[in-house]
Design a protein around this motif. Structure first.
Motif, PDB file in Angstrom:
ATOM      1  N   ILE A  11       0.852  -1.202   0.000  1.00  6.35           N
ATOM      2  CA  ILE A  11       0.000   0.000   0.000  1.00  6.35           C
ATOM      3  C   ILE A  11       0.884   1.247   0.000  1.00  6.35           C
ATOM      4  O   ILE A  11       0.636   2.193  -0.749  1.00  6.35           O
ATOM      5  CB  ILE A  11      -0.973   0.001   1.211  1.00  6.35           C
ATOM      6  CG1 ILE A  11      -2.109  -0.985   0.972  1.00  6.35           C
ATOM      7  CG2 ILE A  11      -1.540   1.393   1.448  1.00  6.35           C
ATOM      8  CD1 ILE A  11      -3.079  -1.137   2.143  1.00  6.35           C
ATOM      9  N   LEU A  23      -3.798   0.452  -5.302  1.00  9.13           N
ATOM     10  CA  LEU A  23      -4.195   0.934  -3.988  1.00  9.13           C
ATOM     11  C   LEU A  23      -5.594   0.432  -3.625  1.00  9.13           C
ATOM     12  O   LEU A  23      -5.833  -0.042  -2.508  1.00  9.13           O
ATOM     13  CB  LEU A  23      -4.162   2.466  -3.997  1.00  9.13           C
ATOM     14  CG  LEU A  23      -4.103   3.178  -2.665  1.00  9.13           C
ATOM     15  CD1 LEU A  23      -2.946   2.674  -1.827  1.00  9.13           C
ATOM     16  CD2 LEU A  23      -3.956   4.677  -2.886  1.00  9.13           C
ATOM     17  N   LEU A  26      -5.378  -3.375  -2.903  1.00  8.54           N
ATOM     18  CA  LEU A  26      -4.693  -3.654  -1.640  1.00  8.54           C
ATOM     19  C   LEU A  26      -5.537  -3.238  -0.436  1.00  8.54           C
ATOM     20  O   LEU A  26      -5.549  -3.920   0.585  1.00  8.54           O
ATOM     21  CB  LEU A  26      -3.337  -2.946  -1.621  1.00  8.54           C
ATOM     22  CG  LEU A  26      -2.344  -3.447  -2.679  1.00  8.54           C
ATOM     23  CD1 LEU A  26      -1.175  -2.499  -2.808  1.00  8.54           C
ATOM     24  CD2 LEU A  26      -1.877  -4.854  -2.344  1.00  8.54           C
ATOM     25  N   ARG A  27      -6.251  -2.143  -0.582  1.00  6.12           N
ATOM     26  CA  ARG A  27      -7.126  -1.718   0.507  1.00  6.12           C
ATOM     27  C   ARG A  27      -8.273  -2.707   0.710  1.00  6.12           C
ATOM     28  O   ARG A  27      -8.745  -2.906   1.829  1.00  6.12           O
ATOM     29  CB  ARG A  27      -7.666  -0.319   0.237  1.00  6.12           C
ATOM     30  CG  ARG A  27      -6.629   0.745   0.525  1.00  6.12           C
ATOM     31  CD  ARG A  27      -7.171   2.128   0.316  1.00  6.12           C
ATOM     32  NE  ARG A  27      -6.196   3.129   0.733  1.00  6.12           N
ATOM     33  CZ  ARG A  27      -6.143   4.357   0.245  1.00  6.12           C
ATOM     34  NH1 ARG A  27      -7.012   4.746  -0.674  1.00  6.12           N
ATOM     35  NH2 ARG A  27      -5.230   5.208   0.676  1.00  6.12           N
ATOM     36  N   LYS A  30      -6.775  -5.449   2.782  1.00  6.67           N
ATOM     37  CA  LYS A  30      -6.609  -4.966   4.152  1.00  6.67           C
ATOM     38  C   LYS A  30      -7.953  -4.935   4.878  1.00  6.67           C
ATOM     39  O   LYS A  30      -8.063  -5.358   6.027  1.00  6.67           O
ATOM     40  CB  LYS A  30      -5.981  -3.574   4.147  1.00  6.67           C
ATOM     41  CG  LYS A  30      -5.762  -3.001   5.520  1.00  6.67           C
ATOM     42  CD  LYS A  30      -5.204  -1.595   5.448  1.00  6.67           C
ATOM     43  CE  LYS A  30      -5.174  -0.971   6.824  1.00  6.67           C
ATOM     44  NZ  LYS A  30      -4.933   0.463   6.782  1.00  6.67           N
TER      45      LYS A  30
END
Length: 149
Positions: A11, A23, A26-27, A30
């Motif tokens: 990130i 981004l 990946l978020r 997460k």
């Protein structure tokens, strides 16, 4: 290094390079990890197997969405989904090829003593455990059906 640490590192890299697609992907990882950690009495950290299931689930969701978009002629929406699949797939172990998959499942069929489609459940159970993360459930199912029929 845990999946969460790897994702956080990626990130940061994506933020530095201003890669919005990476981004976003990946978020999503997460977010799913945090949801799993806070879900009803879950332990502080996830096992590697649980992390793997989360990543597989995200990849499957993106592939399914892309398929639906393509069926409806919306390639403009399908392409970002497939790009996200590529990014999220980085966190999965190497996927087995069809020959390797057939070899492993053939061995499982012999060990279980499966002879007909009635034994598919036994074979699928063993294969799913043994090949977790290394092959897609749909691919495993197709090979098992081919071998048992």
């Amino acid at each position: 290094m845990s999946l969460q640490n790897k994702v956080m590192s990626k990130i940061k890299d994506a933020m530095k390079s201003k890669d919005t697609l990476a981004l976003e992907s990946l978020r999503a990882i997460k977010s799913e990890i945090l949801l799993a950690q806070t879900k009803g009495g879950a332990s502080e950290s996830l096992t590697e197997e649980e992390e793997l299931k989360i990543v597989q689930k995200l990849v499957k969701q993106r592939k399914d969405s892309a398929t639906l978009y393509k069926e409806q002629g919306r390639n403009d929406l399908a392409e970002p989904e497939l790009a996200q699949v590529e990014i999220i797939s980085q966190f999965l172990p190497e996927q087995l090829g069809e020959e390797e998959l057939v070899a492993v499942i053939s061995e499982i069929v012999e060990n279980v003593g499966a002879t007909s489609m009635k034994d598919m459940g036994k074979v699928m159970g063993m294969a799913s455990k043994q090949l977790a993360g290394k092959a897609d459930g749909k691919a495993i199912s197709m090979v098992v059906k081919k071998l048992l029929s």
